[in-house]
Design a protein around this motif. Structure first.
Motif, PDB file in Angstrom:
ATOM      1  N   ALA A 175       0.898  -1.347  -0.206  1.00 47.01           N
ATOM      2  CA  ALA A 175       0.146   0.152   0.009  1.00 47.01           C
ATOM      3  C   ALA A 175       0.870   0.856  -0.926  1.00 47.01           C
ATOM      4  CB  ALA A 175      -1.266  -0.116   1.416  1.00 47.01           C
ATOM      5  N   ALA A 176       2.042   1.481   0.365  1.00 48.84           N
ATOM      6  CA  ALA A 176       2.995   2.252   0.438  1.00 48.84           C
ATOM      7  C   ALA A 176       3.151   3.067  -0.708  1.00 48.84           C
ATOM      8  CB  ALA A 176       4.321   1.715   0.427  1.00 48.84           C
ATOM      9  N   GLU A 182      -5.937   3.308  -4.910  1.00 47.16           N
ATOM     10  CA  GLU A 182      -5.440   2.117  -5.514  1.00 47.16           C
ATOM     11  C   GLU A 182      -5.224   1.599  -4.710  1.00 47.16           C
ATOM     12  OE1 GLU A 182      -2.648   4.386  -8.614  1.00 47.16           O
ATOM     13  OE2 GLU A 182      -1.991   4.582  -7.126  1.00 47.16           O
ATOM     14  N   ARG A 183      -5.445   1.563  -3.480  1.00 48.85           N
ATOM     15  CA  ARG A 183      -4.968   0.809  -2.360  1.00 48.85           C
ATOM     16  C   ARG A 183      -6.478   0.340  -2.041  1.00 48.85           C
ATOM     17  NH1 ARG A 183      -3.046   4.907   1.325  1.00 48.85           N
ATOM     18  NH2 ARG A 183      -4.514   5.445   2.035  1.00 48.85           N
ATOM     19  N   GLU A 184      -7.382   0.373  -2.361  1.00 49.53           N
ATOM     20  CA  GLU A 184      -8.331  -0.258  -2.105  1.00 49.53           C
ATOM     21  C   GLU A 184      -8.945  -1.633  -3.584  1.00 49.53           C
ATOM     22  OE1 GLU A 184     -13.728   0.769  -2.494  1.00 49.53           O
ATOM     23  OE2 GLU A 184     -11.932   1.708  -1.532  1.00 49.53           O
ATOM     24  N   ASP A 205       0.463  -0.368   7.334  1.00 52.14           N
ATOM     25  CA  ASP A 205      -0.793   0.671   7.092  1.00 52.14           C
ATOM     26  C   ASP A 205      -2.189  -0.564   7.608  1.00 52.14           C
ATOM     27  OD1 ASP A 205      -3.785   1.596   6.385  1.00 52.14           O
ATOM     28  OD2 ASP A 205      -2.170   2.308   4.306  1.00 52.14           O
ATOM     29  N   MET A 206      -2.479   0.101   8.492  1.00 50.36           N
ATOM     30  CA  MET A 206      -3.138  -0.734   9.561  1.00 50.36           C
ATOM     31  C   MET A 206      -4.444  -0.286   9.597  1.00 50.36           C
ATOM     32  SD  MET A 206      -1.720  -1.790  12.461  1.00 50.36           S
ATOM     33  CE  MET A 206      -2.936  -2.423  13.421  1.00 50.36           C
ATOM     34  N   GLU A 207      -4.990  -0.015   8.617  1.00 48.26           N
ATOM     35  CA  GLU A 207      -6.584   0.724   8.137  1.00 48.26           C
ATOM     36  C   GLU A 207      -6.252  -0.593   6.831  1.00 48.26           C
ATOM     37  OE1 GLU A 207      -9.976   0.921   7.598  1.00 48.26           O
ATOM     38  OE2 GLU A 207      -8.973   2.061   9.284  1.00 48.26           O
ATOM     39  N   PHE A 208      -5.730  -0.723   6.013  1.00 53.41           N
ATOM     40  CA  PHE A 208      -5.236  -1.593   4.485  1.00 53.41           C
ATOM     41  C   PHE A 208      -5.960  -2.606   5.520  1.00 53.41           C
ATOM     42  CE2 PHE A 208      -2.476  -4.136   1.886  1.00 53.41           C
ATOM     43  CZ  PHE A 208      -3.045  -3.473   0.360  1.00 53.41           C
ATOM     44  N   LEU A 212      -8.332  -6.366   5.093  1.00 54.52           N
ATOM     45  CA  LEU A 212      -7.970  -7.292   4.377  1.00 54.52           C
ATOM     46  C   LEU A 212      -8.624  -8.665   4.925  1.00 54.52           C
ATOM     47  CD1 LEU A 212      -4.267  -7.429   4.430  1.00 54.52           C
ATOM     48  CD2 LEU A 212      -5.936  -7.114   2.029  1.00 54.52           C
ATOM     49  N   GLY A 213      -9.296  -8.305   5.855  1.00 54.26           N
ATOM     50  CA  GLY A 213     -10.096  -8.802   7.130  1.00 54.26           C
ATOM     51  C   GLY A 213      -8.981 -10.855   7.168  1.00 54.26           C
ATOM     52  N   CYS A 214      -8.382 -10.656   7.155  1.00 50.93           N
ATOM     53  CA  CYS A 214      -8.146 -11.473   7.497  1.00 50.93           C
ATOM     54  C   CYS A 214      -7.141 -12.213   9.083  1.00 50.93           C
ATOM     55  CB  CYS A 214      -6.435 -11.770   6.947  1.00 50.93           C
ATOM     56  SG  CYS A 214      -5.371 -10.977   6.842  1.00 50.93           S
TER      57      CYS A 214
END
Length: 246
Positions: A175-176, A182-184, A205-208, A212-214
């Protein structure tokens, strides 16, 4: 889900500093896993050990159904076993088109004569189209890779790894430098890739990571500090203390 890769009791020191300290880790197939932790936690060394770039001082690493040991194998042997790695900075062939980049990465026989008499096959062309679709670059196939945005180069590199059909994909800070859109899209790409293989994402990136939900593994001082869902690890007092609270 069967265990694909297992590390147990792995340690490595550099000049007396323990970068990895009695680390045990396992991932199944298919599975998506995020790795987080403060700088110097051993995240890069962890990937270096799996890919054979760094040899551990002790411990064992087993791979696949036959529990093959990865220790003592070279980086290229490990890559052939089906372990692919994407570094933080995208490395694509900028003077070649997106299509040519993907064609070079396709998993083909790699003998001296195979490369010499490489023929464009319909199967290869179809595979390139399918990967381009997966990474959102179908319209960019004729473009030079050097003209792509930073995010698109990252996707192309993920596509080049997918072309090698790895069973385990190691992705460093995808995500950097990306825009929110693009991140989404990158989240979606990694979640889809992990439906058929194991994918490990190292990210700050904690939001990223939340998207991911993993399952998340937190490394600190070369060892696993906590493991579980994002909510579980972010509410762990030790994790807050060493990583999130700073």
């Amino acid at each position: 889900m069967s265990t694909l890769l297992e590390m147990s009791g792995v340690s490595v020191s550099f000049d007396g500093f323990k970068a990895i300290n009695n680390l045990s880790f396992q991932i199944g197939e298919p599975e998506l896993r995020a790795i987080i932790g403060p700088n110097g936690a051993g995240k890069t060394t962890f990937m270096d050990i799996i890919t054979g770039k760094t040899k551990p001082d002790e411990g064992r690493i087993t791979w696949g159904e036959k529990n093959i040991s990865l220790l003592g194998k070279s980086e290229s042997q490990i890559a052939r076993e089906g372990i692919g790695r994407k570094f933080q900075k995208p490395t694509v062939f900028e003077a070649q088109t997106v299509r040519e980049n993907l064609a070079m990465a396709l998993r083909n026989p790699r003998g001296p004569f195979d490369v010499l008499f490489y023929k464009k096959t319909q199967e290869g062309a179809d595979r390139i189209e399918a990967i381009a679709e997966q990474i959102g670059l179908s319209d960019a196939l004729p473009r030079l890779a050097g003209e792509l945005s930073h995010g698109q180069k990252q996707w192309l590199e993920i596509g080049m790894l997918l072309a090698q059909e790895p069973r385990l994909l190691l992705v460093d800070e995808p995500a950097a430098g990306m825009t929110p859109a693009e991140r989404e899209k990158t989240t979606e790409m990694l979640v889809n890739a992990a439906k058929t293989r194991a994918v490990v994402v190292v990210e700050h990136d904690m939001e990223f990571i939340r998207r991911l939900g993993c399952r998340v593994t937190v490394l600190c001082e070369g060892a696993v500090l906590a493991e579980g869902s994002i909510d579980h690890v972010t509410s762990d007092p030790q994790v807050i203390d060493v990583y999130l609270g700073r």
